[in-house]
Enzyme design. Sequence first.
Site, short mmCIF file in Angstrom:
data_model
loop_
_atom_site.label_atom_id
_atom_site.label_comp_id
_atom_site.label_asym_id
_atom_site.label_seq_id
_atom_site.Cartn_x
_atom_site.Cartn_y
_atom_site.Cartn_z
N CYS A 69 0.86 -1.19 0.13
CA CYS A 69 0.12 -0.02 -0.01
C CYS A 69 0.76 1.15 -0.13
O CYS A 69 1.91 1.35 0.67
CB CYS A 69 -1.03 -0.03 1.21
SG CYS A 69 -2.07 -1.34 1.29
N ARG B 126 4.00 -0.44 -4.75
CA ARG B 126 3.77 -1.01 -3.41
C ARG B 126 2.44 -1.52 -3.42
O ARG B 126 2.12 -2.12 -2.47
CB ARG B 126 3.74 0.36 -2.43
CG ARG B 126 5.04 0.94 -2.49
CD ARG B 126 4.87 2.04 -1.46
NE ARG B 126 4.70 1.65 -0.08
CZ ARG B 126 5.66 1.49 1.01
NH1 ARG B 126 6.89 1.45 0.52
NH2 ARG B 126 5.35 0.87 2.01
N TRP C 163 -2.71 -2.51 -1.52
CA TRP C 163 -2.59 -4.32 -1.82
C TRP C 163 -3.37 -4.78 -0.84
O TRP C 163 -3.30 -4.90 0.53
CB TRP C 163 -1.15 -4.42 -1.70
CG TRP C 163 -0.50 -5.82 -2.08
CD1 TRP C 163 -0.03 -6.37 -3.14
CD2 TRP C 163 -0.36 -6.72 -0.89
NE1 TRP C 163 0.25 -7.69 -3.18
CE2 TRP C 163 0.15 -7.82 -1.91
CE3 TRP C 163 -0.55 -6.84 0.43
CZ2 TRP C 163 0.53 -9.18 -1.16
CZ3 TRP C 163 -0.21 -8.25 1.13
CH2 TRP C 163 0.29 -9.41 0.20
N ASN D 279 -2.13 2.08 5.96
CA ASN D 279 -0.97 1.20 5.37
C ASN D 279 -0.77 0.34 6.68
O ASN D 279 -0.18 1.02 7.54
CB ASN D 279 0.09 1.88 4.69
CG ASN D 279 1.21 1.08 4.22
OD1 ASN D 279 0.67 -0.15 4.26
ND2 ASN D 279 2.31 1.43 3.84
N GLY D 280 -0.96 -1.01 6.61
CA GLY D 280 -0.49 -1.69 7.48
C GLY D 280 -1.65 -2.73 8.08
O GLY D 280 -2.64 -3.05 7.24
N GLU E 4 17.69 -17.47 -7.39
CA GLU E 4 17.24 -16.19 -7.93
C GLU E 4 16.65 -16.14 -9.14
O GLU E 4 15.60 -15.25 -9.54
CB GLU E 4 18.50 -15.08 -7.84
CG GLU E 4 18.51 -13.69 -7.98
CD GLU E 4 17.16 -13.05 -7.35
OE1 GLU E 4 16.76 -13.60 -6.39
OE2 GLU E 4 16.77 -11.86 -7.76
N LYS F 95 12.81 -14.91 -10.12
CA LYS F 95 12.82 -13.92 -11.01
C LYS F 95 11.69 -14.43 -12.22
O LYS F 95 10.70 -13.40 -12.62
CB LYS F 95 14.02 -13.41 -11.85
CG LYS F 95 15.16 -12.59 -11.29
CD LYS F 95 14.48 -11.24 -10.91
CE LYS F 95 13.86 -10.90 -9.54
NZ LYS F 95 14.79 -10.67 -8.59
N GLU G 191 8.14 -14.81 -10.82
CA GLU G 191 7.32 -13.80 -10.19
C GLU G 191 6.91 -12.73 -11.54
O GLU G 191 5.88 -12.18 -11.22
CB GLU G 191 8.03 -12.74 -9.39
CG GLU G 191 9.10 -12.15 -9.65
CD GLU G 191 9.81 -11.54 -8.57
OE1 GLU G 191 9.24 -10.93 -7.56
OE2 GLU G 191 11.27 -11.26 -8.49
N HIS H 190 17.88 -37.10 -6.42
CA HIS H 190 17.22 -37.82 -5.25
C HIS H 190 15.55 -37.16 -5.30
O HIS H 190 14.98 -37.40 -4.36
CB HIS H 190 17.60 -36.93 -3.89
CG HIS H 190 19.43 -37.29 -3.73
ND1 HIS H 190 19.50 -38.40 -3.35
CD2 HIS H 190 20.33 -36.62 -3.99
CE1 HIS H 190 20.96 -38.50 -3.18
NE2 HIS H 190 21.55 -37.59 -3.91
N LYS I 259 5.81 -4.34 -3.80
CA LYS I 259 7.45 -4.03 -3.83
C LYS I 259 7.79 -4.32 -2.21
O LYS I 259 8.91 -4.60 -1.85
CB LYS I 259 7.76 -2.63 -4.17
CG LYS I 259 9.30 -2.29 -4.06
CD LYS I 259 9.94 -3.10 -5.38
CE LYS I 259 11.23 -2.74 -5.38
NZ LYS I 259 12.13 -3.91 -5.99
C1 F6R Z 1 11.99 -10.51 -5.82
C2 F6R Z 1 11.74 -9.43 -4.69
C3 F6R Z 1 11.37 -9.81 -3.26
C4 F6R Z 1 11.92 -9.16 -2.16
C5 F6R Z 1 11.52 -9.54 -0.84
C6 F6R Z 1 12.44 -8.63 0.39
O1 F6R Z 1 12.41 -9.89 -6.91
O2 F6R Z 1 11.61 -8.13 -4.80
O3 F6R Z 1 11.39 -11.13 -3.30
O4 F6R Z 1 13.45 -9.42 -2.54
O5 F6R Z 1 10.22 -9.15 -0.62
O6 F6R Z 1 12.47 -7.30 0.11
P1 F6R Z 1 13.44 -6.52 1.00
O7 F6R Z 1 14.70 -6.78 0.22
O8 F6R Z 1 12.98 -5.18 0.50
O9 F6R Z 1 13.55 -6.85 2.14
#
Ligand code: F6R
Length: 614
Positions: free
Chosen positions: A2, A27, A74, A98-99, A487, A491, A494, A510, A609
């Site tokens: 949010c 966000r 969100w 927000n929260g 990673e 990517k 997501e 395994h 984000k």
């Molecule tokens: C993936 C991504 C998320 C963040 C995770 C942690 O591309 O962006 O997996 O890495 O939510 O976020 P931070 O680094 O802000 O604690």
Amino acid sequence: MCGIVGYLGHRLAVDVLIEGLKRLEYRGYDSAGIAVLDPEPVTVFRCKGRIADLEAKIAGDRPDAHAGLGHTRWATHGRPSEENAHPHRVEHTVVVHNGIIENHLELRQQLIADGATFSSETDSEIFAHLIARELSGNDPSPEQLFEAVRNILPRVDGSYALGVLHGSCPGALVFARHGSPLILGIGEGELFAASDIPAILNYTREMVILEDGDIALLQHDGLTITDGDGAAVTRKPLRIAWDPVLAEKGGYPHFMLKEIHEQPRAISDTLAGRVALDRGEVFFESDLIPSGILDNVRQVVMVACGTSFHAGLTAAYEFERHLRVPTRVEFASEYRYREPIIDEHTLVVAISQSGETADTLAAVELARSRGAYVVAVCNVLESSIARAAHAVAYTHAGPEISVASTKAFVTQLVTLHLLLLYLDQQVHRLDGALRRRWLTALSHLPTAVAELIEDCEPVIKRMARRYAHARDMLYLGRDVHYPLAMEGALKLKEISYMHAEAYPAGEMKHGPIALVDADVPVLFVVHDSPVRSKVIANIEEIRAREGRVIALTLPGDEEVAEVADDRIEVPSVDPLVDAVLLAVPLQLFAYYVAVHLGTDVDQPRNLAKSVTVE
Ligand code: F6R
């Protein structure tokens, strides 16, 4: 999670709020709304969907108002819908939140028993009812509105960044922070509020970061901040050096692609002023770890989530290998609840781009309460995790807008390398030649990453088209290449929604190898490493099951060329730092698969984000 924007000044509030919300859309983006104070006395616009939908809704009817609140959501409590979109209004009291309110059921029942009628399924609407009741239908002065907010806050358990306005109080906005980020911006005769710096960076660089427990009253003649008891507190304004242009797309079709291309500059900024190559020394802006602390440290624990977790996993191989200290990496969400053994013999490294991730913040607080020394690796200046830790090493990646993290990841890796070398200055495990070799390799990364992007992007763009319609993908690697595979898979899933899993290549037999057939492409990270030949043997096992193999490999590796269907060549700078380079093609592959599939790359479904709720 949010986004909140607030404005009080001389500009058209609708424009400032919409502009700010667009910059906060990463966000949360399932519904949005604004409320402006005008002669109505308050006008609220809300809709399900994106900020563009809200903008279209307001287009023909932009009130001549100069104060207001905006919100992009969100969903946590209640599905995405117009009714659940913020701002929430009860009589003339309007709130954005927000929260999460943890005792919302109890409060809701009390309010309903007291005659309140709710018009949404959200927990946030509770704030509007509580404040309206506290005002008992009176037209408040700014001070009375502020007091009403201050009085109701102790009844609410949970986290909030809260914005409040009242239709009968046109020159005032009230904000409160507890566990969710909130910053204020100070301009010439105008004040701003936002969940994150980029939302208002176009208007001012003078920012005040509110702390937990702060309540702020914004009026035309200035700003007052108190704690929960009403005692005035002073928060020194910061000057934010970020270039607002960094928060623009700058001609790229997506923020993600722009941020991938920014990586050479971001890595230079991470290294800038921190390395004395000739002496093989590393410095941070402040003394990260006072002498004596490390003498007692028996273990390093890295805590993080998502991509930041993968940065920790990658670095942990090097920490243990070179510093010879037991190093674990933990999902912050698990760590905080599993009663871990932490004490003054533990060095905790908390990694977070946003510095606001609720689980990572809670893990930091837990670690501190048990006597551990905590170093944060964060991107966002003065963020909650940066402030909760004993010391912080900033990554200096600049604002990262795309939900999928790219430049934050590579700068986390570089910062963690610097941290390792910095710790070694106290524990002396590496010889001078190795330290200088390592730092020289790091200093070559900006150029190497720039050249790699130029060379591999066209290849990957073509290749991604061929794999875009696979049902599933596997990502495999060993040693540091395993967390990189994780990673890469994260990517891909997501942003393209293609199912992708990562495994250590040696684990395939395994169980997971049962998944392999001609329809499941397998991406191997098979680069310069002592286990390279073992990974080639793992590739053979996949080929024997008709799997299609993409190899991320050294140029001219003929052995790999013989067994792979497709190759992405990544020249080595030095095996010590090649993980940073290898991350780049994985990002580009995910990006171009998503582009071919036509997904919303920067704002993938269901994600946000900054995950400021549990
Ligand atoms: C993936 C991504 C998320 C963040 C995770 C942690 O591309 O962006 O997996 O890495 O939510 O976020 P931070 O680094 O802000 O604690």
